[in-house]
Design a protein around this motif. Sequence first.
Motif, PDB file in Angstrom:
ATOM      1  N   TYR A   1       0.803  -1.223   0.000  1.00  0.00           N
ATOM      2  CA  TYR A   1       0.000   0.000   0.000  1.00  0.00           C
ATOM      3  C   TYR A   1       0.839   1.278   0.000  1.00  0.00           C
ATOM      4  O   TYR A   1       0.316   2.371   0.160  1.00  0.00           O
ATOM      5  N   ARG A   2       2.124   1.158  -0.160  1.00  0.00           N
ATOM      6  CA  ARG A   2       3.053   2.283  -0.048  1.00  0.00           C
ATOM      7  C   ARG A   2       2.779   3.398  -1.058  1.00  0.00           C
ATOM      8  O   ARG A   2       2.931   4.572  -0.747  1.00  0.00           O
ATOM      9  N   ASP A   3       2.362   3.054  -2.274  1.00  0.00           N
ATOM     10  CA  ASP A   3       2.117   4.078  -3.291  1.00  0.00           C
ATOM     11  C   ASP A   3       1.036   5.062  -2.855  1.00  0.00           C
ATOM     12  O   ASP A   3       1.013   6.202  -3.310  1.00  0.00           O
TER      13      ASP A   3
ATOM     14  N   ALA B   1      -4.181  10.385  -4.911  1.00  0.00           N
ATOM     15  CA  ALA B   1      -5.223  10.004  -5.870  1.00  0.00           C
ATOM     16  C   ALA B   1      -5.460   8.492  -5.885  1.00  0.00           C
ATOM     17  O   ALA B   1      -6.510   8.041  -6.336  1.00  0.00           O
ATOM     18  N   THR B   2      -4.504   7.709  -5.386  1.00  0.00           N
ATOM     19  CA  THR B   2      -4.661   6.249  -5.371  1.00  0.00           C
ATOM     20  C   THR B   2      -5.399   5.742  -4.137  1.00  0.00           C
ATOM     21  O   THR B   2      -5.672   4.548  -4.033  1.00  0.00           O
ATOM     22  N   ARG B   3      -5.727   6.630  -3.208  1.00  0.00           N
ATOM     23  CA  ARG B   3      -6.385   6.230  -1.963  1.00  0.00           C
ATOM     24  C   ARG B   3      -7.894   6.080  -2.176  1.00  0.00           C
ATOM     25  O   ARG B   3      -8.537   6.992  -2.679  1.00  0.00           O
ATOM     26  N   PRO B   4      -8.461   4.945  -1.763  1.00  0.00           N
ATOM     27  CA  PRO B   4      -9.913   4.821  -1.820  1.00  0.00           C
ATOM     28  C   PRO B   4     -10.554   5.883  -0.924  1.00  0.00           C
ATOM     29  O   PRO B   4      -9.945   6.334   0.054  1.00  0.00           O
ATOM     30  N   PRO B   5     -11.787   6.296  -1.231  1.00  0.00           N
ATOM     31  CA  PRO B   5     -12.430   7.367  -0.463  1.00  0.00           C
ATOM     32  C   PRO B   5     -12.494   7.101   1.041  1.00  0.00           C
ATOM     33  O   PRO B   5     -12.373   8.011   1.833  1.00  0.00           O
TER      34      PRO B   5
END
Length: 188
Positions: A161-163, A169-173
């Motif tokens: 999950y590092r990215d 922008a890659t994080r789920p809401p």
Amino acid sequence: MQQSNETAERAPRRLTDPASMRALSHPVRLALIEVLTLRGALTATQAGELIDETPTTCSFHLRQLAKYGFVEEAGPMPGRSRPWRITRLGWSLENDAADGTTEAREHAVAARHLGDMTLERQLDRHRSHDHGAERAHTVWWVTPDEAAELRADIDALVMRYRDRLRDPATRPPEAEAVEVVVLTHPFA
């Protein structure tokens, strides 16, 4: 096998220099690293508001962190704003200097101090959020090679999950920042 530059830049910085360890061993500096990791580039004023310190104090400590390569200027902003960002996501610390030399003793003392400070901060955060926090405990009988393999497996799992740290922008809401602390040591 050599790591690519991109992989090396993504990996946590491995601290081996006692001077760098001592430079990071300050509560305000650790707080600045943490807030820059969570929020991205910030000015000393913005960081100070988030960690409850003055802009002057934050500015001084950001310059010290920059001197040792932990942060850098993030680029120009309008006016006199001077944002800072971390240079690497995370750091690792191993106290493997045990040959008895003065340098090895300095390394051990600096590593112990920074490790203890960091662990206390992590435990304080854990205690403050203990409402439903998950814990696990287990003991394994493993060889030193197996222990190293286990640590590498755990690191690979967590790094999946590092990215999301680098690119919001890659994080789920519904995603939130979760601190993962893995402790391994001989059970004696």
